[in-house]
Design a protein around this motif. Structure first.
Motif, PDB file in Angstrom:
ATOM      1  N   ASP A 163      14.478  -0.434 -14.738  1.00  0.00           N
ATOM      2  CA  ASP A 163      13.599  -0.112 -13.612  1.00  0.00           C
ATOM      3  C   ASP A 163      14.013   1.201 -12.968  1.00  0.00           C
ATOM      4  OD1 ASP A 163      12.052  -2.475 -13.747  1.00  0.00           O
ATOM      5  OD2 ASP A 163      13.586  -3.583 -12.648  1.00  0.00           O
ATOM      6  N   VAL A 164      15.300   1.300 -12.693  1.00  0.00           N
ATOM      7  CA  VAL A 164      15.820   2.497 -12.030  1.00  0.00           C
ATOM      8  C   VAL A 164      15.640   3.716 -12.930  1.00  0.00           C
ATOM      9  CG1 VAL A 164      17.872   3.603 -11.086  1.00  0.00           C
ATOM     10  CG2 VAL A 164      17.446   1.181 -10.642  1.00  0.00           C
ATOM     11  N   SER A 165      15.889   3.524 -14.228  1.00  0.00           N
ATOM     12  CA  SER A 165      15.751   4.624 -15.176  1.00  0.00           C
ATOM     13  C   SER A 165      14.313   5.128 -15.223  1.00  0.00           C
ATOM     14  CB  SER A 165      16.198   4.163 -16.563  1.00  0.00           C
ATOM     15  OG  SER A 165      16.012   5.192 -17.514  1.00  0.00           O
ATOM     16  N   GLU A 166      13.365   4.188 -15.242  1.00  0.00           N
ATOM     17  CA  GLU A 166      11.952   4.573 -15.286  1.00  0.00           C
ATOM     18  C   GLU A 166      11.540   5.301 -14.014  1.00  0.00           C
ATOM     19  OE1 GLU A 166       7.977   5.255 -15.994  1.00  0.00           O
ATOM     20  OE2 GLU A 166       9.683   4.945 -17.346  1.00  0.00           O
ATOM     21  N   LEU A 167      12.012   4.826 -12.856  1.00  0.00           N
ATOM     22  CA  LEU A 167      11.677   5.501 -11.603  1.00  0.00           C
ATOM     23  C   LEU A 167      12.271   6.905 -11.570  1.00  0.00           C
ATOM     24  CD1 LEU A 167      12.018   2.729  -8.873  1.00  0.00           C
ATOM     25  CD2 LEU A 167       9.950   3.930  -9.555  1.00  0.00           C
ATOM     26  N   GLU A 168      13.504   7.026 -12.049  1.00  0.00           N
ATOM     27  CA  GLU A 168      14.137   8.343 -12.077  1.00  0.00           C
ATOM     28  C   GLU A 168      13.395   9.285 -13.025  1.00  0.00           C
ATOM     29  OE1 GLU A 168      18.138   7.408 -13.107  1.00  0.00           O
ATOM     30  OE2 GLU A 168      18.752   7.021 -11.019  1.00  0.00           O
ATOM     31  N   ALA A 169      12.942   8.733 -14.159  1.00  0.00           N
ATOM     32  CA  ALA A 169      12.176   9.548 -15.113  1.00  0.00           C
ATOM     33  C   ALA A 169      10.859   9.999 -14.489  1.00  0.00           C
ATOM     34  CB  ALA A 169      11.925   8.753 -16.394  1.00  0.00           C
ATOM     35  N   ARG A 170      10.189   9.077 -13.763  1.00  0.00           N
ATOM     36  CA  ARG A 170       8.944   9.426 -13.090  1.00  0.00           C
ATOM     37  C   ARG A 170       9.185  10.509 -12.056  1.00  0.00           C
ATOM     38  NH1 ARG A 170       4.810   5.043 -11.125  1.00  0.00           N
ATOM     39  NH2 ARG A 170       3.700   7.006 -10.941  1.00  0.00           N
ATOM     40  N   SER A 171      10.306  10.383 -11.341  1.00  0.00           N
ATOM     41  CA  SER A 171      10.628  11.372 -10.322  1.00  0.00           C
ATOM     42  C   SER A 171      10.842  12.746 -10.950  1.00  0.00           C
ATOM     43  CB  SER A 171      11.887  10.929  -9.559  1.00  0.00           C
ATOM     44  OG  SER A 171      12.152  11.803  -8.490  1.00  0.00           O
ATOM     45  N   ARG A 172      11.523  12.779 -12.111  1.00  0.00           N
ATOM     46  CA  ARG A 172      11.753  14.056 -12.807  1.00  0.00           C
ATOM     47  C   ARG A 172      10.428  14.639 -13.294  1.00  0.00           C
ATOM     48  NH1 ARG A 172      16.220  11.234 -14.897  1.00  0.00           N
ATOM     49  NH2 ARG A 172      15.087  10.749 -16.817  1.00  0.00           N
ATOM     50  N   ILE A 201       0.859  -1.184   0.000  1.00  0.00           N
ATOM     51  CA  ILE A 201       0.000   0.000   0.000  1.00  0.00           C
ATOM     52  C   ILE A 201       0.893   1.231   0.000  1.00  0.00           C
ATOM     53  CG2 ILE A 201      -1.775   1.281   1.246  1.00  0.00           C
ATOM     54  CD1 ILE A 201      -2.509  -1.382   2.608  1.00  0.00           C
ATOM     55  N   GLY A 202       0.792   2.034  -1.035  1.00  0.00           N
ATOM     56  CA  GLY A 202       1.566   3.268  -1.073  1.00  0.00           C
ATOM     57  C   GLY A 202       0.990   4.280  -0.105  1.00  0.00           C
ATOM     58  N   VAL A 203       1.829   4.813   0.794  1.00  0.00           N
ATOM     59  CA  VAL A 203       1.325   5.752   1.800  1.00  0.00           C
ATOM     60  C   VAL A 203       2.022   7.105   1.756  1.00  0.00           C
ATOM     61  CG1 VAL A 203       0.546   3.950   3.380  1.00  0.00           C
ATOM     62  CG2 VAL A 203       2.897   4.793   3.558  1.00  0.00           C
ATOM     63  N   SER A 204       3.098   7.198   0.966  1.00  0.00           N
ATOM     64  CA  SER A 204       3.792   8.479   0.817  1.00  0.00           C
ATOM     65  C   SER A 204       4.379   8.522  -0.579  1.00  0.00           C
ATOM     66  CB  SER A 204       4.889   8.635   1.877  1.00  0.00           C
ATOM     67  OG  SER A 204       5.539   9.894   1.746  1.00  0.00           O
ATOM     68  N   ALA A 205       3.794   9.367  -1.432  1.00  0.00           N
ATOM     69  CA  ALA A 205       4.145   9.373  -2.849  1.00  0.00           C
ATOM     70  C   ALA A 205       5.595   9.773  -3.077  1.00  0.00           C
ATOM     71  CB  ALA A 205       3.213  10.303  -3.605  1.00  0.00           C
ATOM     72  N   GLY A 206       6.121   9.307  -4.200  1.00  0.00           N
ATOM     73  CA  GLY A 206       7.501   9.575  -4.574  1.00  0.00           C
ATOM     74  C   GLY A 206       8.198   8.281  -4.943  1.00  0.00           C
ATOM     75  N   THR A 207       9.334   8.385  -5.582  1.00  0.00           N
ATOM     76  CA  THR A 207      10.081   7.201  -5.986  1.00  0.00           C
ATOM     77  C   THR A 207      11.473   7.232  -5.391  1.00  0.00           C
ATOM     78  OG1 THR A 207      10.856   8.283  -8.013  1.00  0.00           O
ATOM     79  CG2 THR A 207       8.798   7.036  -8.139  1.00  0.00           C
ATOM     80  N   ALA A 208      12.026   6.043  -5.214  1.00  0.00           N
ATOM     81  CA  ALA A 208      13.380   5.930  -4.673  1.00  0.00           C
ATOM     82  C   ALA A 208      13.978   4.601  -5.097  1.00  0.00           C
ATOM     83  CB  ALA A 208      13.360   6.022  -3.145  1.00  0.00           C
ATOM     84  N   SER A 209      15.277   4.570  -5.248  1.00  0.00           N
ATOM     85  CA  SER A 209      15.998   3.328  -5.479  1.00  0.00           C
ATOM     86  C   SER A 209      17.364   3.463  -4.833  1.00  0.00           C
ATOM     87  CB  SER A 209      16.143   3.040  -6.978  1.00  0.00           C
ATOM     88  OG  SER A 209      16.878   4.073  -7.621  1.00  0.00           O
TER      89      SER A 209
END
Length: 567
Positions: free
Chosen positions: A237-246, A13-21
């Motif tokens: 995976d990491v690239s996509e998360l970083e792109a989403r974060s940007r 369950i996502g409870v705090s939005a944002g991405t991280a790796s």
């Protein structure tokens, strides 16, 4: 093991939005009962050992409180320190020792008995079971001369992996060193979830199997908006998360000013706070005031009620922090589920449904009168203050009339009620002939509508704000407000979800209160949609047969760009 076979996707369950790796930091687990310990043959001596351990735990918690990242966290730690030396807990341990249990088993069995009592009380006291287990684990480690459970020293930004995080850990988290949080337990309203959102740390709870999945794995990736976790992520995976974060950062970059839809329909964006320090910090954010000031922190874990003077001083600080911005104060929400030593109304068969909130105030008129007197004095002392006062746990028009008459006798300008029960939602048209406004507490409203304990993580699906039955309760409340020309707000966790916010606006909610860190995402999402689209989303969600279908229906109508904020 190859990278392809090591890669694992988990869902929580996502409870705090944002991405991280990044690298994993495992929270040191509890050591548990010593399976080889002898039975107690000297209960008195062993009792002294346990008391020393508990006193050491309490001292450590008080020390952590001095370095807590907010006044709310400090108050939680101090309350937990008090719990560590609770006479009832110590008496229970002594009883187990006299039965012949070993020291660590006595601690565990006594704590479990105490925890069962707290769960039965429900509400705030049920939330304290996590605190109690933390005390158990720290005391056990001390009597075994082993390291206490907790966060290891972090040499680089890391993602924490834990069964759950106790207040002693969450209260001192540093966003510079903790880039994300993943827990197997917990729920959307747990200490971990709320604090992570306040600090802007991506977090997911109820990620089953995460501890086993990360064995011998150096990295993990996390999407705190959807609850998606990738163990041993690959480069894509990491690239996509970083792109989403940007993309998320770009979307939020221009989020400023008043809350409003694309066509200018106003939706006030406010902060939930619990202390004067919370108010000071929240007031620095670009938001329009506070939609929920929980005053119970002034009353809990005390031998006597705070004086009118002490309360007035606190309320003045809160009003001064926000200046001419709105401040909505909830009067004392305590009672059977948040017992006060100085306002004990006696045992009840079902405390969660007992004399709590306004029901307690109607029994202890002195407490509510002192609070209203202090609020009135603070309002007079702060020029230009926009003070609104509301009562919790209102179910009938008679209760509304009782509170409104009393509050107005002190000259308070805006008098409202919390809508936390289906009764209040259904009767909102009548209740709002008396009250000036209503604020929906979606956490409790979901709990009572769905007959599901909001502190039990396994029931999170039933407690979703997307449940059509819950949405219908919100709709009924909003219709009552529209009929009477009275504003309706939402101050539960649902208000901080950008997609839910669109539906709430479509239902007729005029203000949303949330963790301050969530305001930017909600504001940006509102500004991408006109009111008619929000209404269409609400109509589809209300008519959907399931919570998941309600969410999907709303998402279908949403601007695709917001998927980086909500999915």
């Amino acid at each position: 093991m190859s990278e392809s076979t090591a890669r694992t996707e988990l869902k929580g369950i996502g409870v705090s939005a944002g991405t991280a790796s990044g690298p994993i930091a495992l929270v040191t687990p509890a050591v548990g009962i010593d399976q080889h310990e002898p039975a107690s043959v000297d209960p008195e001596s062993d009792g002294v050992r346990v008391r020393e351990a508990l006193e050491g735990v309490a001292a450590s918690l008080r020390s952590r409180a001095e370095h807590a990242n907010s006044e709310t966290s400090k108050a939680v730690l101090e309350a937990t320190a008090t719990l560590a030396t609770d006479k009832g807990l110590i008496k229970g341990i002594d009883k187990e020792l006299k039965k012949g249990s070993g020291v660590t088993k006595a601690i565990h069995d006594a704590v479990e008995t105490y925890a069962a009592k707290l769960r039965k009380l429900g509400g705030y006291m049920a939330e304290r079971v996590t605190d109690l287990y933390d005390i158990r684990d720290r005391a056990t480690a001390r009597v075994r001369n082993l390291p206490e459970p907790g966060i290891p020293d972090l040499t680089e930004p890391s993602i924490l992996i834990a069964e759950d995080l106790a207040p002693a850990e969450t209260a001192t988290l540093d966003p510079e060193s903790v880039s994300g949080i993943i827990t197997e337990a917990g729920g959307a309203t747990s200490h971990t979830a709320i604090l992570a959102a306040q600090l802007g740390i991506p977090a997911a709870v109820q990620v089953k199997g995460i501890a086993e999945a990360v064995v011998n794995q150096p990295q993990v990736a996390l999407d705190g908006g959807t609850g998606k976790v990738i163990v041993a992520p690959d480069a894509s995976d990491v690239s996509e998360l970083e792109a989403r974060s940007r993309r998320r950062a770009e979307l939020l970059a221009d989020s400023a000013g008043e809350g409003a839809t694309r066509d200018g329909h106003k939706v006030k964006l406010l902060a939930n706070i619990g202390t004067a320090e919370d108010a000071r910090k929240a007031a620095k954010f670009d938001l329009e005031g506070s939609g929920l000031f929980r005053t119970e922190f002034l009353f809990l874990d005390r031998d006597a009620a705070p004086s009118v003077e002490e309360q007035t001083e606190t309320y003045i600080k809160v009003l001064q922090a926000f200046g001419q911005r709105r401040v909505v104060v909830r009067t004392l929400d305590a009672g059977a589920d948040k017992p006060l030593s100085f306002a004990d109304l006696g045992p009840e068969e079902n405390p969660a449904l007992g004399r709590r909130g306004l029901r307690l105030s109607m029994e202890r008129v002195d407490l509510i009168d002192q609070q209203l007197e202090a609020l009135a004095a603070a309002h007079q002392a702060v020029e230009g203050a926009d003070l609104w006062v509301m009562a919790p746990m209102v179910s009938t028009i008679e209760e509304t009339e009782w509170f409104a008459e009393r509050a107005r006798s002190y000259g308070l300008p805006q008098i409202g009620v919390m809508v936390e029960t289906p009764a209040a939602a259904i009767l909102s048209e009548q209740i709002l002939t008396v009250a000036d406004f209503a604020s929906i507490g979606t956490n409790d409203l979901s709990q009572y509508t769905m007959a599901a304990d909001r502190m039990q993580g396994e029931l999170a699906g039933l407690l979703s704000p997307w449940q059509p039955a819950v949405l219908r309760m919100i709709q009924a409340t909003a219709q009552g407000g529209e009929h009477n020309g009275k504003p309706i707000g939402v101050c539960g966790e649902a208000g901080g979800d950008p997609l839910v916010a669109l539906v709430l606006a479509g239902l007729g909610v005029s203000s949303l209160s949330m963790a301050p860190a969530k305001v930017s995402a909600v504001r940006a999402t509102l500004r991408l949609h006109d009111l008619e689209t929000c209404r269409d989303m609400a109509d589809l969600a209300i008519k959907a047969p399931t919570a998941s279908q309600a969410r999907e229906a709303a998402l279908e109508l949403a601007d695709p760009i917001i998927r980086d904020l909500v999915s």
